[in-house]
Design a protein around this motif. Structure first.
Motif, PDB file in Angstrom:
ATOM      1  N   PHE A  56       0.823  -1.209   0.000  1.00  0.00           N
ATOM      2  CA  PHE A  56       0.000   0.000   0.000  1.00  0.00           C
ATOM      3  C   PHE A  56       0.860   1.262   0.000  1.00  0.00           C
ATOM      4  N   THR A  57       1.791   1.365   0.951  1.00  0.00           N
ATOM      5  CA  THR A  57       2.593   2.588   1.050  1.00  0.00           C
ATOM      6  C   THR A  57       3.483   2.775  -0.178  1.00  0.00           C
ATOM      7  N   ALA A  58       3.881   1.678  -0.818  1.00  0.00           N
ATOM      8  CA  ALA A  58       4.706   1.776  -2.031  1.00  0.00           C
ATOM      9  C   ALA A  58       3.933   2.415  -3.186  1.00  0.00           C
ATOM     10  N   CYS A  59       2.612   2.394  -3.122  1.00  0.00           N
ATOM     11  CA  CYS A  59       1.776   2.976  -4.184  1.00  0.00           C
ATOM     12  C   CYS A  59       1.595   4.481  -4.044  1.00  0.00           C
ATOM     13  N   LEU A  60       1.986   5.037  -2.906  1.00  0.00           N
ATOM     14  CA  LEU A  60       1.816   6.476  -2.687  1.00  0.00           C
ATOM     15  C   LEU A  60       3.053   7.217  -3.180  1.00  0.00           C
ATOM     16  N   PRO A  61       2.896   8.148  -4.116  1.00  0.00           N
ATOM     17  CA  PRO A  61       4.066   8.857  -4.664  1.00  0.00           C
ATOM     18  C   PRO A  61       4.732   9.757  -3.621  1.00  0.00           C
ATOM     19  N   GLU A  62       6.039   9.930  -3.782  1.00  0.00           N
ATOM     20  CA  GLU A  62       6.823  10.728  -2.838  1.00  0.00           C
ATOM     21  C   GLU A  62       6.455  12.208  -2.846  1.00  0.00           C
ATOM     22  N   ASN A  63       6.112  12.777  -4.033  1.00  0.00           N
ATOM     23  CA  ASN A  63       5.853  14.218  -4.083  1.00  0.00           C
ATOM     24  C   ASN A  63       4.550  14.591  -4.763  1.00  0.00           C
ATOM     25  N   GLU A  64       3.545  13.748  -4.625  1.00  0.00           N
ATOM     26  CA  GLU A  64       2.212  14.089  -5.127  1.00  0.00           C
ATOM     27  C   GLU A  64       1.177  13.648  -4.104  1.00  0.00           C
ATOM     28  N   CYS A  65       0.112  14.417  -3.997  1.00  0.00           N
ATOM     29  CA  CYS A  65      -0.966  14.090  -3.068  1.00  0.00           C
ATOM     30  C   CYS A  65      -1.826  12.958  -3.637  1.00  0.00           C
ATOM     31  N   ARG A  66      -2.480  12.237  -2.754  1.00  0.00           N
ATOM     32  CA  ARG A  66      -3.437  11.196  -3.125  1.00  0.00           C
ATOM     33  C   ARG A  66      -4.438  11.046  -1.990  1.00  0.00           C
ATOM     34  N   TYR A  67      -5.576  10.439  -2.323  1.00  0.00           N
ATOM     35  CA  TYR A  67      -6.497   9.931  -1.310  1.00  0.00           C
ATOM     36  C   TYR A  67      -6.342   8.422  -1.357  1.00  0.00           C
ATOM     37  N   ALA A  68      -6.589   7.772  -0.237  1.00  0.00           N
ATOM     38  CA  ALA A  68      -6.525   6.311  -0.234  1.00  0.00           C
ATOM     39  C   ALA A  68      -7.478   5.768   0.817  1.00  0.00           C
ATOM     40  N   VAL A  69      -7.872   4.522   0.596  1.00  0.00           N
ATOM     41  CA  VAL A  69      -8.686   3.792   1.553  1.00  0.00           C
ATOM     42  C   VAL A  69      -7.949   2.486   1.818  1.00  0.00           C
ATOM     43  N   TYR A  70      -7.820   2.131   3.089  1.00  0.00           N
ATOM     44  CA  TYR A  70      -7.095   0.915   3.464  1.00  0.00           C
ATOM     45  C   TYR A  70      -7.945   0.112   4.435  1.00  0.00           C
ATOM     46  N   VAL A 119     -12.188   5.531  10.075  1.00  0.00           N
ATOM     47  CA  VAL A 119     -11.115   6.314  10.672  1.00  0.00           C
ATOM     48  C   VAL A 119     -10.474   7.163   9.575  1.00  0.00           C
ATOM     49  N   GLU A 120     -10.135   8.404   9.906  1.00  0.00           N
ATOM     50  CA  GLU A 120      -9.457   9.266   8.934  1.00  0.00           C
ATOM     51  C   GLU A 120      -8.060   9.602   9.429  1.00  0.00           C
ATOM     52  N   LEU A 121      -7.093   9.526   8.514  1.00  0.00           N
ATOM     53  CA  LEU A 121      -5.727   9.934   8.807  1.00  0.00           C
ATOM     54  C   LEU A 121      -5.300  10.988   7.793  1.00  0.00           C
ATOM     55  N   GLN A 122      -4.553  11.963   8.257  1.00  0.00           N
ATOM     56  CA  GLN A 122      -3.914  12.919   7.350  1.00  0.00           C
ATOM     57  C   GLN A 122      -2.426  12.724   7.530  1.00  0.00           C
ATOM     58  N   ALA A 123      -1.710  12.560   6.437  1.00  0.00           N
ATOM     59  CA  ALA A 123      -0.281  12.293   6.544  1.00  0.00           C
ATOM     60  C   ALA A 123       0.508  13.152   5.570  1.00  0.00           C
ATOM     61  N   THR A 124       1.587  13.746   6.088  1.00  0.00           N
ATOM     62  CA  THR A 124       2.490  14.517   5.236  1.00  0.00           C
ATOM     63  C   THR A 124       3.796  13.760   5.009  1.00  0.00           C
ATOM     64  N   ASP A 125       4.020  12.708   5.802  1.00  0.00           N
ATOM     65  CA  ASP A 125       5.133  11.797   5.545  1.00  0.00           C
ATOM     66  C   ASP A 125       4.749  10.413   6.066  1.00  0.00           C
ATOM     67  N   ARG A 126       5.526   9.416   5.721  1.00  0.00           N
ATOM     68  CA  ARG A 126       5.149   8.027   6.009  1.00  0.00           C
ATOM     69  C   ARG A 126       5.079   7.710   7.504  1.00  0.00           C
ATOM     70  N   THR A 127       5.805   8.464   8.335  1.00  0.00           N
ATOM     71  CA  THR A 127       5.760   8.191   9.771  1.00  0.00           C
ATOM     72  C   THR A 127       4.392   8.527  10.360  1.00  0.00           C
ATOM     73  N   GLU A 128       3.661   9.439   9.715  1.00  0.00           N
ATOM     74  CA  GLU A 128       2.336   9.826  10.222  1.00  0.00           C
ATOM     75  C   GLU A 128       1.256   8.805   9.868  1.00  0.00           C
ATOM     76  N   MET A 129       1.640   7.783   9.104  1.00  0.00           N
ATOM     77  CA  MET A 129       0.680   6.729   8.769  1.00  0.00           C
ATOM     78  C   MET A 129       1.347   5.360   8.876  1.00  0.00           C
ATOM     79  N   GLY A 130       2.224   5.237   9.874  1.00  0.00           N
ATOM     80  CA  GLY A 130       2.894   3.961  10.114  1.00  0.00           C
ATOM     81  C   GLY A 130       1.917   2.940  10.684  1.00  0.00           C
ATOM     82  N   LEU A 131       2.338   1.675  10.679  1.00  0.00           N
ATOM     83  CA  LEU A 131       1.470   0.615  11.212  1.00  0.00           C
ATOM     84  C   LEU A 131       1.100   0.877  12.664  1.00  0.00           C
ATOM     85  N   ASP A 132       2.003   1.469  13.430  1.00  0.00           N
ATOM     86  CA  ASP A 132       1.705   1.779  14.831  1.00  0.00           C
ATOM     87  C   ASP A 132       0.569   2.795  14.929  1.00  0.00           C
ATOM     88  N   VAL A 133       0.518   3.741  13.998  1.00  0.00           N
ATOM     89  CA  VAL A 133      -0.557   4.739  13.978  1.00  0.00           C
ATOM     90  C   VAL A 133      -1.885   4.039  13.644  1.00  0.00           C
TER      91      VAL A 133
END
Length: 139
Positions: A56-70, A119-133
């Motif tokens: 899942f996280t590999a599908c999110l581009p490094e410098n472009e926004c996206r919406y996702a459902v997991y 549940v809704e998450l907003q993330a600006t980097d991968r640490t804000e949407m880690g498995l622990d989160v």
């Protein structure tokens, strides 16, 4: 129907694929992209049920926004399997300001189209949407 704030429509496929994820568990995740030329939100990537968090996280581009459902599966303290459907607003710090503004102004309307978000998450980097989160927000 376009969103008055950003002018973005939601492609029917977005709602159909989300319903399949929610009702039939056909997908593990869905990544959505705003097509600026067509002025609509479209499905960019579908994750198979066997795919996991790393896929899942590999599908999110490094410098472009996206919406996702997991579809996050976990065990409760009593070892009962449960799942929660997460909506993720991915807005990396490295994305263009215009890109961030378009996604931010379209998010609430798009999210309303997906009935069943838990549940809704907003993330600006991968640490804000880690498995622990995910684990801490799921319970």
């Amino acid at each position: 129907m376009a969103n008055a704030a950003s002018g973005m429509a939601v492609h029917d496929d977005c709602k159909l694929k989300f319903l399949e994820l929610k009702a039939k568990r056909t997908y593990r995740f869905i990544v959505f992209k705003i097509e600026e030329v067509q002025k609509q939100v479209v499905v960019e990537k579908l994750g198979e049920p066997a795919q996991g968090y790393e896929d899942f996280t590999a599908c999110l581009p490094e410098n472009e926004c996206r919406y996702a459902v997991y579809d996050f599966e976990y065990l409760t303290e009593g070892n009962v399997p449960k799942s929660r459907i997460f909506f993720i607003a991915w807005s990396p710090d490295t994305s263009r300001v215009r890109n961030k503004m378009i996604y931010a102004s379209s998010k609430d309307r798009f999210k309303r189209e997906l009935d069943g978000i838990q549940v809704e998450l907003q993330a600006t980097d991968r640490t804000e949407m880690g498995l622990d989160v995910f684990k801490s927000r799921a319970t």
